[in-house]
Design a protein around this motif. Structure first.
Motif, PDB file in Angstrom:
ATOM      1  N   ARG A 139      52.864  37.964  40.914  1.00 21.36           N
ATOM      2  CA  ARG A 139      52.087  36.986  40.152  1.00 21.36           C
ATOM      3  C   ARG A 139      50.598  37.241  40.373  1.00 21.36           C
ATOM      4  N   PHE A 140      49.821  37.247  39.282  1.00 25.65           N
ATOM      5  CA  PHE A 140      48.386  37.456  39.415  1.00 25.65           C
ATOM      6  C   PHE A 140      47.694  36.122  39.681  1.00 25.65           C
ATOM      7  N   HIS A 141      46.884  36.050  40.732  1.00 25.90           N
ATOM      8  CA  HIS A 141      46.117  34.842  41.046  1.00 25.90           C
ATOM      9  C   HIS A 141      44.652  35.176  40.795  1.00 25.90           C
ATOM     10  N   ILE A 185      41.454  49.640  41.022  1.00 27.61           N
ATOM     11  CA  ILE A 185      42.194  48.382  40.905  1.00 27.61           C
ATOM     12  C   ILE A 185      41.209  47.232  41.063  1.00 27.61           C
ATOM     13  N   GLY A 186      41.109  46.387  40.021  1.00 25.43           N
ATOM     14  CA  GLY A 186      40.179  45.249  40.098  1.00 25.43           C
ATOM     15  C   GLY A 186      38.740  45.716  39.959  1.00 25.43           C
ATOM     16  N   PHE A 187      38.407  46.335  38.800  1.00 19.96           N
ATOM     17  CA  PHE A 187      37.066  46.912  38.648  1.00 19.96           C
ATOM     18  C   PHE A 187      36.002  45.868  38.351  1.00 19.96           C
ATOM     19  N   GLY A 188      36.388  44.596  38.206  1.00 20.31           N
ATOM     20  CA  GLY A 188      35.389  43.532  37.991  1.00 20.31           C
ATOM     21  C   GLY A 188      34.674  43.733  36.679  1.00 20.31           C
ATOM     22  N   THR A 189      33.362  44.016  36.723  1.00 17.89           N
ATOM     23  CA  THR A 189      32.613  44.243  35.494  1.00 17.89           C
ATOM     24  C   THR A 189      32.410  45.740  35.225  1.00 17.89           C
ATOM     25  N   ALA A 234      42.068  49.016  36.141  1.00 15.07           N
ATOM     26  CA  ALA A 234      42.929  47.853  35.899  1.00 15.07           C
ATOM     27  C   ALA A 234      42.155  46.598  36.271  1.00 15.07           C
ATOM     28  N   GLU A 235      42.095  45.657  35.338  1.00 12.94           N
ATOM     29  CA  GLU A 235      41.351  44.419  35.588  1.00 12.94           C
ATOM     30  C   GLU A 235      41.828  43.332  34.610  1.00 12.94           C
ATOM     31  N   PRO A 236      42.377  42.211  35.115  1.00  8.11           N
ATOM     32  CA  PRO A 236      42.849  41.145  34.222  1.00  8.11           C
ATOM     33  C   PRO A 236      41.736  40.249  33.669  1.00  8.11           C
ATOM     34  N   PHE A 237      40.519  40.329  34.242  1.00  4.48           N
ATOM     35  CA  PHE A 237      39.422  39.448  33.815  1.00  4.48           C
ATOM     36  C   PHE A 237      38.781  40.048  32.552  1.00  4.48           C
ATOM     37  N   ASP A 255      44.929  44.050  32.715  1.00  3.29           N
ATOM     38  CA  ASP A 255      45.978  43.202  33.301  1.00  3.29           C
ATOM     39  C   ASP A 255      46.194  43.595  34.765  1.00  3.29           C
ATOM     40  N   ASP A 256      47.151  42.922  35.362  1.00  7.33           N
ATOM     41  CA  ASP A 256      47.582  43.205  36.731  1.00  7.33           C
ATOM     42  C   ASP A 256      48.008  44.677  36.853  1.00  7.33           C
ATOM     43  N   VAL A 257      47.584  45.327  37.915  1.00  7.49           N
ATOM     44  CA  VAL A 257      47.870  46.757  38.061  1.00  7.49           C
ATOM     45  C   VAL A 257      49.333  47.045  38.414  1.00  7.49           C
ATOM     46  N   ARG A 258      50.047  46.089  38.969  1.00  3.79           N
ATOM     47  CA  ARG A 258      51.342  46.416  39.577  1.00  3.79           C
ATOM     48  C   ARG A 258      52.396  46.916  38.594  1.00  3.79           C
ATOM     49  N   VAL A 274      40.157  50.243  45.800  1.00  2.00           N
ATOM     50  CA  VAL A 274      40.352  48.783  45.745  1.00  2.00           C
ATOM     51  C   VAL A 274      39.122  48.204  46.445  1.00  2.00           C
ATOM     52  N   LEU A 275      38.096  47.891  45.677  1.00  2.00           N
ATOM     53  CA  LEU A 275      36.786  47.558  46.245  1.00  2.00           C
ATOM     54  C   LEU A 275      36.509  46.065  46.115  1.00  2.00           C
ATOM     55  N   PHE A 276      36.310  45.430  47.235  1.00  2.00           N
ATOM     56  CA  PHE A 276      36.025  43.995  47.305  1.00  2.00           C
ATOM     57  C   PHE A 276      37.094  43.161  46.592  1.00  2.00           C
ATOM     58  N   PRO A 277      38.367  43.384  46.940  1.00  2.00           N
ATOM     59  CA  PRO A 277      39.427  42.530  46.379  1.00  2.00           C
ATOM     60  C   PRO A 277      39.205  41.089  46.835  1.00  2.00           C
ATOM     61  N   ASP A 278      39.687  40.140  46.039  1.00  2.00           N
ATOM     62  CA  ASP A 278      39.491  38.717  46.386  1.00  2.00           C
ATOM     63  C   ASP A 278      40.071  38.467  47.770  1.00  2.00           C
ATOM     64  N   PRO A 279      39.269  37.923  48.699  1.00  2.00           N
ATOM     65  CA  PRO A 279      39.747  37.823  50.095  1.00  2.00           C
ATOM     66  C   PRO A 279      40.678  36.648  50.359  1.00  2.00           C
ATOM     67  N   PRO A 284      26.987  51.312  45.473  1.00  2.00           N
ATOM     68  CA  PRO A 284      27.382  49.933  45.806  1.00  2.00           C
ATOM     69  C   PRO A 284      28.025  49.298  44.587  1.00  2.00           C
ATOM     70  N   THR A 285      29.000  48.414  44.801  1.00  2.00           N
ATOM     71  CA  THR A 285      29.610  47.738  43.650  1.00  2.00           C
ATOM     72  C   THR A 285      28.851  46.435  43.396  1.00  2.00           C
ATOM     73  N   HIS A 286      29.160  45.829  42.259  1.00  2.00           N
ATOM     74  CA  HIS A 286      28.531  44.562  41.884  1.00  2.00           C
ATOM     75  C   HIS A 286      28.751  43.521  42.988  1.00  2.00           C
ATOM     76  N   TYR A 287      29.988  43.403  43.476  1.00  2.00           N
ATOM     77  CA  TYR A 287      30.283  42.399  44.507  1.00  2.00           C
ATOM     78  C   TYR A 287      29.627  42.745  45.832  1.00  2.00           C
ATOM     79  N   GLU A 288      29.544  44.023  46.119  1.00  2.00           N
ATOM     80  CA  GLU A 288      28.882  44.401  47.367  1.00  2.00           C
ATOM     81  C   GLU A 288      27.430  43.938  47.322  1.00  2.00           C
TER      82      GLU A 288
HETATM   83  C1  LIG Z   1      36.017  40.127  43.958  1.00  2.00           C
HETATM   84  S1  LIG Z   1      36.301  40.996  42.477  1.00  2.00           S
HETATM   85  C2  LIG Z   1      35.573  42.598  42.827  1.00  2.00           C
HETATM   86  C3  LIG Z   1      35.217  43.361  41.596  1.00  2.00           C
HETATM   87  C4  LIG Z   1      34.652  44.771  41.816  1.00  2.00           C
HETATM   88  N1  LIG Z   1      35.614  45.634  42.463  1.00  2.00           N
HETATM   89  C5  LIG Z   1      33.371  44.755  42.606  1.00  2.00           C
HETATM   90  O1  LIG Z   1      33.372  45.157  43.781  1.00  2.00           O
HETATM   91  O2  LIG Z   1      32.345  44.360  42.043  1.00  2.00           O
HETATM   92  C6  LIG Z   1      38.060  41.379  42.579  1.00  2.00           C
HETATM   93  C7  LIG Z   1      38.663  41.728  41.239  1.00  2.00           C
HETATM   94  O3  LIG Z   1      40.032  42.114  41.405  1.00  2.00           O
HETATM   95  C8  LIG Z   1      40.737  41.698  40.261  1.00  2.00           C
HETATM   96  N2  LIG Z   1      42.191  41.637  40.572  1.00  2.00           N
HETATM   97  C9  LIG Z   1      42.835  40.719  41.338  1.00  2.00           C
HETATM   98  N3  LIG Z   1      44.156  40.954  41.370  1.00  2.00           N
HETATM   99  C10 LIG Z   1      44.353  42.075  40.610  1.00  2.00           C
HETATM  100  C11 LIG Z   1      45.521  42.805  40.242  1.00  2.00           C
HETATM  101  N4  LIG Z   1      46.734  42.434  40.661  1.00  2.00           N
HETATM  102  N5  LIG Z   1      45.383  43.890  39.436  1.00  2.00           N
HETATM  103  C12 LIG Z   1      44.145  44.271  39.003  1.00  2.00           C
HETATM  104  N6  LIG Z   1      42.997  43.607  39.326  1.00  2.00           N
HETATM  105  C13 LIG Z   1      43.110  42.526  40.108  1.00  2.00           C
HETATM  106  C14 LIG Z   1      40.152  40.317  39.949  1.00  2.00           C
HETATM  107  O4  LIG Z   1      40.362  39.930  38.605  1.00  2.00           O
HETATM  108  C15 LIG Z   1      38.661  40.557  40.267  1.00  2.00           C
HETATM  109  O5  LIG Z   1      37.916  40.899  39.119  1.00  2.00           O
END
Ligand SMILES: C[S@@+](CC[C@H](N)C(=O)[O-])C[C@H]1O[C@@H](n2cnc3c(N)ncnc32)[C@H](O)[C@@H]1O
Length: 232
Positions: A7-9, A60-64, A83-86, A110-113, A129-134, A205-209
């Motif tokens: 499930r994607f959160h 995975i989770g490229f953000g912007t 891969a990015e669901p946002f 969408d979700d990468v899985r 996988v850079l700065f995944p939601d903690p 550096p990434t956007h979140y970094e």
């Molecule tokens: C905190 S942001 C970091 C974005 C970017 N990597 C950066 O460093 O700027 C984490 C991103 O991971 C994405 N994400 C979370 N679960 C994911 C999943 N299962 N598959 C792909 N992306 C996912 C979220 O939508 C979010 O945009």
């Protein structure tokens, strides 16, 4: 694989997209989008690109998308899958792809899985996988993406010696990711000294970094290699 585990959160939408961005999203995904359900099990991701790239890297989770676009521009012979669901973030990446004329990017909005489940063994050379939601609250820890189920998928899809790059500025998540990595039989952590905790020289550096949301002393980077298959 349990439903909970896949499930994607997170959020799929932010501010409403302007008409131009909506069009870009629809057209861009029509051209560059990946639908995992349409891929046979065991797919070769290089076949998603024309011309065929030398190797395929996955973010995975490229953000912007700034990091993905940076890599794609500097590595034209690599196929970059993001891969990015946002969706607002996906639209930002597609705008950069168009503006910079990047021909080596494919996107899963969408979700990468489900995509990882369809890719063949040893088909990826590098995964970010850079700065995944903690998910800092204890009761939300099961939502953390970097854990054994994801590492199992990456161990299968990464090639021998393939590079896995993780980063976070949340110290608890850094410790969590490292523990899961060290517990996994197929990964080796490459750090030899303190400099190896920092962003590698070939990474922007990434956007979140740059946002440094958690206000700590800075980001920690973890680089691992997929151990060669069959090695003792
Ligand atoms: C905190 S942001 C970091 C974005 C970017 N990597 C950066 O460093 O700027 C984490 C991103 O991971 C994405 N994400 C979370 N679960 C994911 C999943 N299962 N598959 C792909 N992306 C996912 C979220 O939508 C979010 O945009």
């Amino acid at each position: 694989m349990s439903e909970i585990e896949t499930r994607f959160h997170g959020r799929r939408r932010g501010r409403p997209l302007r008409a131009g961005r909506q069009r870009l999203l629809a057209d861009g995904l029509g051209l560059l989008g990946i639908d995992p359900a349409a891929l046979p099990v065991g797919s070769d991701p290089a076949a998603l690109f024309d011309p065929r790239p030398r190797a395929v890297w996955l973010e995975i989770g490229f953000g912007t998308g700034e990091h993905l676009a940076w890599q794609a521009a500097r590595n034209p012979y690599i196929g970059l899958i993001g891969a990015e669901p946002f969706l607002n973030g996906v639209a930002r990446l597609l705008a950069a792809v168009e503006a910079e004329g990047l021909a080596n990017v494919r996107v899963l909005a969408d979700d990468v899985r489900p995509l990882l489940n369809r890719l063949g063994e040893a088909t990826l050379e590098r995964v970010f996988v850079l700065f995944p939601d903690p998910w800092p609250k204890r009761r939300h820890r099961a939502r953390r993406l970097v854990a054994r189920p994801l590492l199992d998928r990456l161990a299968r899809t990464l090639a021998d010696d393939g590079r896995l790059l993780l980063a976070s500025d949340d110290s608890d998540y850094v410790a969590w990711m490292l523990r899961h990595l060290l517990d996994h039989p197929d990964f080796a952590w490459t750090a030899r000294g303190p400099a190896d905790w920092r962003r590698p020289a070939d990474q922007p550096p990434t956007h979140y970094e740059e946002k440094n949301l958690y206000g700590g002393p800075g980001a920690t980077w973890i680089e691992a290699r997929r151990k060669p298959r069959g090695a003792a």
